[in-house]
Write a protein that holds these residues in place. Structure first.
Motif, short mmCIF file in Angstrom:
data_model
loop_
_atom_site.label_atom_id
_atom_site.label_comp_id
_atom_site.label_asym_id
_atom_site.label_seq_id
_atom_site.Cartn_x
_atom_site.Cartn_y
_atom_site.Cartn_z
N LYS A 134 42.90 32.88 28.07
CA LYS A 134 43.01 34.28 27.68
C LYS A 134 41.94 35.15 28.33
O LYS A 134 41.97 36.37 28.18
N LEU A 135 41.00 34.53 29.04
CA LEU A 135 39.89 35.27 29.63
C LEU A 135 40.16 35.44 31.12
O LEU A 135 39.87 34.57 31.93
N SER A 136 40.74 36.57 31.48
CA SER A 136 41.13 36.82 32.87
C SER A 136 40.03 37.56 33.63
O SER A 136 39.14 38.15 33.02
N PRO A 137 40.10 37.54 34.97
CA PRO A 137 39.12 38.32 35.74
C PRO A 137 39.13 39.80 35.38
O PRO A 137 38.08 40.45 35.36
N THR A 138 40.31 40.33 35.07
CA THR A 138 40.38 41.74 34.68
C THR A 138 39.65 41.97 33.36
O THR A 138 39.00 43.01 33.17
N ASP A 139 39.76 41.00 32.43
CA ASP A 139 39.03 41.11 31.16
C ASP A 139 37.54 41.22 31.42
O ASP A 139 36.85 42.08 30.85
N LEU A 140 37.04 40.32 32.26
CA LEU A 140 35.60 40.30 32.53
C LEU A 140 35.16 41.59 33.21
O LEU A 140 34.10 42.14 32.90
N GLU A 141 35.98 42.07 34.14
CA GLU A 141 35.60 43.29 34.84
C GLU A 141 35.63 44.50 33.92
O GLU A 141 34.89 45.48 34.13
N SER A 142 36.46 44.43 32.88
CA SER A 142 36.54 45.56 31.96
C SER A 142 35.22 45.80 31.24
O SER A 142 34.94 46.92 30.79
N MET A 143 34.39 44.75 31.12
CA MET A 143 33.11 44.90 30.45
C MET A 143 32.21 45.88 31.19
O MET A 143 31.38 46.55 30.58
N ALA A 144 32.39 45.96 32.50
CA ALA A 144 31.56 46.87 33.30
C ALA A 144 32.14 48.28 33.35
O ALA A 144 31.56 49.16 33.98
N HIS A 145 33.29 48.48 32.70
CA HIS A 145 33.95 49.79 32.76
C HIS A 145 34.21 50.34 31.36
O HIS A 145 35.22 51.01 31.14
N TRP A 146 33.31 50.05 30.44
CA TRP A 146 33.53 50.47 29.06
C TRP A 146 33.76 51.97 28.94
O TRP A 146 34.73 52.43 28.34
N ASP A 147 32.86 52.77 29.54
CA ASP A 147 32.98 54.22 29.44
C ASP A 147 34.22 54.73 30.16
O ASP A 147 34.86 55.69 29.71
N ASP A 148 34.58 54.08 31.28
CA ASP A 148 35.78 54.49 32.00
C ASP A 148 37.03 54.28 31.15
O ASP A 148 37.93 55.13 31.11
#
Length: 279
Positions: A181-195
């Motif tokens: 359930k932990l995809s690369p997009t999930d991980l990258e989303s952590m760096a885009h919280w405000d976005d």
């Protein structure tokens, strides 16, 4: 939707944790009501669409599972579309979602939906600015067409704080059963919280309409969020209990003496269960 925002980092404390015994009791009651809703939908030929959206790890999937687990999969379908293929990328954006809309007597649960364009695609750059702007213009029109045609459309946004999202991501990392359930997009989303916060707020401005409003589910506690979402949905649909015909079992006829083939001629699954007793 004025006044609705994500739970900030320095926001209020997590809500109380619903005790498991109370949660399971209320979930069972709500699932019984969902069965009544299902039978009403089937009998009356109603069409229902429920959109589940929100941050990664916000609890959408687990809520969908609890929602559907007691229901007839021929009546209640889950639409979880993969990323579009080459042909689909040349279609009108809403086209592939239309194919999954319900016929009469069906409920469709969208595990993410056309709102991918307002969230992931916008933030990660998977669509052009022109495509994004066109989506915000067309989406309210598209949903108005659905509602005007008689579809009951409900949209839920599952809200979770940054700290809780990260805690759930780390729990997935350490759980072999949930690492998928932990995809690369999930991980990258952590760096885009405000976005993602900005994209979500812009989405609400353009698509939270009188015909098709958004409902925000506080999902800091998953149990609470599931109960609240299902209870709210049931409160918005004027279903009724459908009287089912009395079930009468037929009497078994006398055996005709048909000779069955020797069991030794068939290949049986090994009795793995019996080995557990030996252990």
């Amino acid at each position: 939707m004025a006044g609705v925002t994500e739970v900030p980092m320095d926001g209020p404390a997590r809500p109380f944790k619903l005790p498991r015994v109370l949660y399971e009791r209320e979930l069972a009651r709500l699932q019984a009501e969902l069965v009544k809703l299902q039978e009403w939908v089937r009998t009356e030929g109603v069409r229902v669409v429920i959109v589940f959206e929100g941050r990664d790890a916000a609890g959408k999937g687990s809520t969908i599972r609890r929602f559907a687990e007691r229901l007839n999969p021929r009546v209640v379908r889950i639409a979880a579309l993969p990323k579009p293929d080459e042909r689909e990328r040349t279609e009108w954006y809403f086209q592939r979602y239309i194919a999954h809309l319900p016929a009469g007597g069906e409920i469709v649960l969208f595990d993410r939906s056309w709102y991918n364009r307002a969230g992931v695609e916008k933030v990660m750059g998977y669509c052009t600015p022109e495509e994004y702007t066109r989506f915000l213009q067309q989406c309210p029109v598209f949903e108005r067409l659905l509602v005007d045609d008689g579809i009951l459309l409900r949209k839920y946004w599952f809200s979770v704080s940054m700290e809780e999202q990260e805690r759930r991501f780390r729990a997935r990392k350490n759980d072999p059963m949930r690492q998928w359930k932990l995809s690369p997009t999930d991980l990258e989303s952590m760096a885009h919280w405000d976005d993602y916060s900005r994209a979500k707020d812009d989405m609400l401005v353009h698509t939270d309409t009188a015909e098709s409003p958004w409902f925000v589910v506080e999902s800091e506690r998953k149990r609470n969020g599931r109960i609240n979402m299902i209870a709210h949905l049931l409160s918005t649909i004027p279903y009724r209990e459908v009287r089912r015909p009395e079930i009468v079992f037929p009497e078994r006829p006398e055996t005709t003496g048909y000779p069955r083939p020797d069991r030794a001629l068939q290949t049986y699954v090994p009795d793995h269960a019996a080995t557990l007793l030996d252990d």
